[in-house]
Scaffold this motif. Structure first.
Motif, mmCIF file in Angstrom:
data_model
loop_
_atom_site.group_PDB
_atom_site.id
_atom_site.type_symbol
_atom_site.label_atom_id
_atom_site.label_comp_id
_atom_site.label_asym_id
_atom_site.label_seq_id
_atom_site.Cartn_x
_atom_site.Cartn_y
_atom_site.Cartn_z
ATOM 1 N N VAL A 1 0.837 -1.207 0.000
ATOM 2 C CA VAL A 1 0.000 0.000 0.000
ATOM 3 C C VAL A 1 0.866 1.249 0.000
ATOM 4 O O VAL A 1 0.610 2.201 -0.740
ATOM 5 N N MET A 2 1.910 1.255 0.820
ATOM 6 C CA MET A 2 2.799 2.413 0.882
ATOM 7 C C MET A 2 3.540 2.624 -0.441
ATOM 8 O O MET A 2 3.714 3.765 -0.891
ATOM 9 N N ALA A 3 3.989 1.535 -1.079
ATOM 10 C CA ALA A 3 4.678 1.657 -2.366
ATOM 11 C C ALA A 3 3.729 2.175 -3.440
ATOM 12 O O ALA A 3 4.098 3.036 -4.252
ATOM 13 N N ALA B 1 4.206 5.722 -5.395
ATOM 14 C CA ALA B 1 4.262 5.756 -6.861
ATOM 15 C C ALA B 1 3.190 6.682 -7.423
ATOM 16 O O ALA B 1 3.447 7.463 -8.350
ATOM 17 N N GLY B 2 1.994 6.622 -6.865
ATOM 18 C CA GLY B 2 0.917 7.499 -7.324
ATOM 19 C C GLY B 2 1.223 8.961 -7.071
ATOM 20 O O GLY B 2 0.958 9.822 -7.915
ATOM 21 N N GLN B 3 1.792 9.268 -5.920
ATOM 22 C CA GLN B 3 2.158 10.648 -5.615
ATOM 23 C C GLN B 3 3.264 11.143 -6.548
ATOM 24 O O GLN B 3 3.239 12.296 -6.992
ATOM 25 N N PHE B 4 4.223 10.281 -6.838
ATOM 26 C CA PHE B 4 5.300 10.667 -7.755
ATOM 27 C C PHE B 4 4.748 10.992 -9.135
ATOM 28 O O PHE B 4 5.107 12.023 -9.727
ATOM 29 N N VAL B 5 3.874 10.155 -9.647
ATOM 30 C CA VAL B 5 3.287 10.401 -10.971
ATOM 31 C C VAL B 5 2.465 11.680 -10.959
ATOM 32 O O VAL B 5 2.522 12.469 -11.912
ATOM 33 N N GLU B 6 1.722 11.901 -9.894
ATOM 34 C CA GLU B 6 0.896 13.107 -9.803
ATOM 35 C C GLU B 6 1.756 14.375 -9.806
ATOM 36 O O GLU B 6 1.467 15.331 -10.529
ATOM 37 N N TRP B 7 2.809 14.398 -8.996
ATOM 38 C CA TRP B 7 3.671 15.577 -8.946
ATOM 39 C C TRP B 7 4.484 15.745 -10.221
ATOM 40 O O TRP B 7 4.770 16.865 -10.652
ATOM 41 N N TYR B 8 4.880 14.648 -10.855
ATOM 42 C CA TYR B 8 5.593 14.721 -12.127
ATOM 43 C C TYR B 8 4.695 15.359 -13.183
ATOM 44 O O TYR B 8 5.115 16.250 -13.919
ATOM 45 N N ASP B 9 3.449 14.920 -13.251
ATOM 46 C CA ASP B 9 2.488 15.483 -14.195
ATOM 47 C C ASP B 9 2.262 16.962 -13.922
ATOM 48 O O ASP B 9 2.227 17.780 -14.837
ATOM 49 N N TYR B 10 2.132 17.320 -12.669
ATOM 50 C CA TYR B 10 1.928 18.717 -12.289
ATOM 51 C C TYR B 10 3.140 19.563 -12.671
ATOM 52 O O TYR B 10 3.011 20.680 -13.167
ATOM 53 N N GLY B 11 4.343 19.038 -12.470
ATOM 54 C CA GLY B 11 5.563 19.758 -12.817
ATOM 55 C C GLY B 11 5.714 19.963 -14.314
ATOM 56 O O GLY B 11 6.091 21.042 -14.772
ATOM 57 N N ILE B 12 5.431 18.920 -15.089
ATOM 58 C CA ILE B 12 5.519 19.042 -16.549
ATOM 59 C C ILE B 12 4.511 20.067 -17.056
ATOM 60 O O ILE B 12 4.820 20.897 -17.912
ATOM 61 N N TYR B 13 3.295 20.026 -16.550
ATOM 62 C CA TYR B 13 2.291 21.000 -16.950
ATOM 63 C C TYR B 13 2.742 22.418 -16.604
ATOM 64 O O TYR B 13 2.645 23.328 -17.416
#
Length: 59
Positions: free
Chosen positions: A26-28, A32-44
């Motif tokens: 669950v923690m992993a 992973a979900g938080q990393f993808v979310e922040w990566y998407d936010y940063g690229i945008y």
């Protein structure tokens, strides 16, 4: 007619069966979900300023 009341002990049984490997999973997944979310936010955010000139050429 009244609704039957759930046994309050049931939630303790469910939490007692949780083991460390499922908690790690669950923690992993959460990390992973938080990393993808922040990566998407940063690229945008990075591409929003240069891209606005192409989408809104009158500005």
């Amino acid at each position: 007619m009244s609704q039957p009341v759930a046994d309050p002990e049931i939630r303790y049984v469910a939490s007692a069966t949780t083991n460390k490997s499922s908690l790690r999973r669950v923690m992993a997944g959460t990390a992973a979900g938080q990393f993808v979310e922040w990566y998407d936010y940063g690229i945008y955010g990075f591409l929003a300023v240069p891209g606005r000139g192409q989408l809104l050429p009158w500005r």
